[in-house]
Design an enzyme around this catalytic site. Structure first.
Site, PDB file in Angstrom:
ATOM      1  CG  HIS A 165      -3.692  -0.808  -2.087  1.00  0.00           C
ATOM      2  ND1 HIS A 165      -4.027   0.522  -2.060  1.00  0.00           N
ATOM      3  CD2 HIS A 165      -3.580  -1.194  -0.790  1.00  0.00           C
ATOM      4  CE1 HIS A 165      -4.107   0.929  -0.806  1.00  0.00           C
ATOM      5  NE2 HIS A 165      -3.837  -0.090  -0.013  1.00  0.00           N
ATOM      6  CE  LYS A 170      -7.315  -0.018   0.401  1.00  0.00           C
ATOM      7  NZ  LYS A 170      -7.535   1.058   1.361  1.00  0.00           N
ATOM      8  CB  SER A 214      -0.947  -0.006   1.196  1.00  0.00           C
ATOM      9  OG  SER A 214      -0.248  -0.247   2.396  1.00  0.00           O
TER      10      SER A 214
HETATM   11  C1  PLP Z   1      -3.425  -3.667   2.204  1.00  0.00           C
HETATM   12  C2  PLP Z   1      -4.670  -3.298   2.943  1.00  0.00           C
HETATM   13  N1  PLP Z   1      -5.391  -4.271   3.537  1.00  0.00           N
HETATM   14  C3  PLP Z   1      -6.518  -3.985   4.221  1.00  0.00           C
HETATM   15  C4  PLP Z   1      -6.979  -2.692   4.331  1.00  0.00           C
HETATM   16  C5  PLP Z   1      -8.225  -2.422   5.112  1.00  0.00           C
HETATM   17  O1  PLP Z   1      -9.248  -2.103   4.243  1.00  0.00           O
HETATM   18  P1  PLP Z   1     -10.503  -1.203   4.661  1.00  0.00           P
HETATM   19  O2  PLP Z   1     -10.072   0.221   4.620  1.00  0.00           O
HETATM   20  O3  PLP Z   1     -11.502  -1.520   3.623  1.00  0.00           O
HETATM   21  O4  PLP Z   1     -10.935  -1.636   6.027  1.00  0.00           O
HETATM   22  C6  PLP Z   1      -6.276  -1.665   3.721  1.00  0.00           C
HETATM   23  C7  PLP Z   1      -6.766  -0.274   3.826  1.00  0.00           C
HETATM   24  O5  PLP Z   1      -6.079   0.680   3.983  1.00  0.00           O
HETATM   25  C8  PLP Z   1      -5.079  -1.958   3.013  1.00  0.00           C
HETATM   26  O6  PLP Z   1      -4.376  -0.989   2.437  1.00  0.00           O
END
Ligand code: PLP
Length: 402
Positions: free
Chosen positions: A214, A245, A186
């Site tokens: 992502h 996203k 990310s």
């Molecule tokens: C790699 C990754 N996994 C999980 C999440 C968690 O997702 P959510 O924002 O939908 O709870 C994020 C969010 O920032 C993320 O970047």
């Protein structure tokens, strides 16, 4: 005054206060209005290059209408978990659509991406199991490992030798070993080496769980994900994605075999003991899938914009970590400077976010920028002009090692 509950976080809270006092605090900026690529803050327009709205669908008329219609039909919330009273026909329809989209046999949707990891990973990793995870995995995976009864071991970021060492060390000590990694990381936008990971998993008899928050919507055919991008969909056991996203909403999805999804449905506590995705969110994601299916220009525009920005940053002399995804991190180095640059950008009309330690190693602060299919070339040209001013105004090394 720091809260008496701050404990080991007291330094973080003090640091936040220092930044606020110096007018450099870059978090919790108040957005008053949004058109997707343009947001309004303090009455002034800023070009948004700090969001994860990769396909730019948050303001798509068909998507918005679907969300509104769902509210009219089902109301604003489900007021209960899927397990009990919160299971709508559209939840199940969305799951079928997502299974087809990703190429896995079955899917289950959770209320957030974070909850998907927090529920699925502890279910998979029982007391006699272990997880091997990439040292740069997302915070939700780290928290999931704290909830899991099994053990966890880290391997060096995207380092296949380090992963193999961990496999050799642990494969005979545990009943099941699951490799867990982000598909697209990310902060730096680099991509997991999935082809090598599946080879190693098969060599040692381990399983693979990909957090493709992502990657879903972006990578692979029509955004089917990082596993599709590498052609290894049927060799990945669990794939997770978020709707926060590319899918312009909130929620998360886990995909895999029918048996494994049925197991997760009855064992993932965040699925069973938390209210289900609201109807408007379900309809939004479903409508995004329709738009993706119909609109062939969506991914063309996304990759055109990414290419435009990658080349633009290179010409100015910024280092963007050789990222091949819509996340283009701009290396800055000094933490304080990354805050000053964020402020400078905001003053000139660009919204971007700094990433500072511990999210990145010390001395490797960066400005995380990311691009949408809906950005116009005019908007992106303006962003590059402003970054050229940043380069003139601040001393920034053009490589990490300088
Ligand atoms: C790699 C990754 N996994 C999980 C999440 C968690 O997702 P959510 O924002 O939908 O709870 C994020 C969010 O920032 C993320 O970047």
């Amino acid at each position: 005054m720091t809260s008496k509950f701050a404990g080991i976080g007291a330094r973080t809270v003090e640091k936040a206060q220092m930044l606020k006092d110096a007018n450099l605090y870059p978090f919790f900026r108040k957005i008053e209005d949004s058109e997707g690529t343009i947001v309004k803050i303090d009455g002034k327009d800023q070009i948004m290059i700090g969001s994860n709205n990769y396909l730019g669908l948050t303001h798509h008329p068909y998507v918005k209408e679907a969300a509104i219609k769902a509210i009219e039909k089902y109301g604003t919330g489900c007021t209960g978990s899927r397990f009990l009273n919160g299971n709508l026909n559209i939840h199940e329809e969305l799951e079928d659509k997502l299974a087809t989209y990703t190429g896995h046999e079955a899917a289950i949707v959770f209320s957030t991406g974070m909850q998907t990891n927090l529920g699925a990973l502890p279910a998979i990793c029982g007391p006699r199991d272990c997880m091997l995870f990439d040292s740069e995995n997302h915070a939700s995976i780290i928290d999931a490992s704290r909830l899991a009864m099994g053990a966890t071991f880290k391997y060096k970021h995207n380092d296949m030798e380090s992963l193999e060492e961990q496999l050799i060390a642990n494969i005979n000590r545990f009943q099941k070993v699951t490799i867990v990694a982000d598909g697209v990381f990310s902060m730096t936008g680099d991509v997991a080496k999935l082809p090598q990971m599946v080879e190693l998993a098969e060599k040692y008899g381990a399983y693979i769980y990909v957090d493709d928050a992502h990657g879903i919507g972006v990578m692979g055919n029509k955004g089917a994900g990082t596993m599709d991008h590498f052609g290894v969909t049927d060799r990945v056991h669990f794939n997770m994605g978020t709707f926060s996203k590319s899918f312009a909403s909130i929620g998360g999805v886990l995909t895999g075999t029918k048996e494994d999804m049925n197991f997760a449905k009855h064992m993932a506590r965040s699925f069973m003991f938390s209210a289900s995705m609201p109807p408007s969110a379900v309809a939004t994601v479903s409508a995004c899938l329709d738009v993706i299916e119909e609109d062939d220009t969506l991914h063309e525009r996304l990759w055109r914009n990414v290419e435009f920005m990658r080349n633009g940053f290179k010409e100015i002399g910024f280092y963007t970590y050789d990222s091949s995804t819509p996340i283009l991190p701009v290396f800055i180095g000094d933490e304080l400077k990354s805050m000053q640059i964020t402020n400078f950008l905001a003053d000139k009309g660009v919204f971007a976010t700094p990433v500072i330690p511990p999210a990145v190693p010390k001395g490797e602060a960066l400005i995380r920028t990311s691009y949408m299919a809906s950005h116009s070339i005019e908007e992106l040209t303006k962003v590059l002009e402003i970054f050229a001013l940043v380069k003139k105004e601040f001393q920034i090394p053009s490589q990490i090692s300088e």
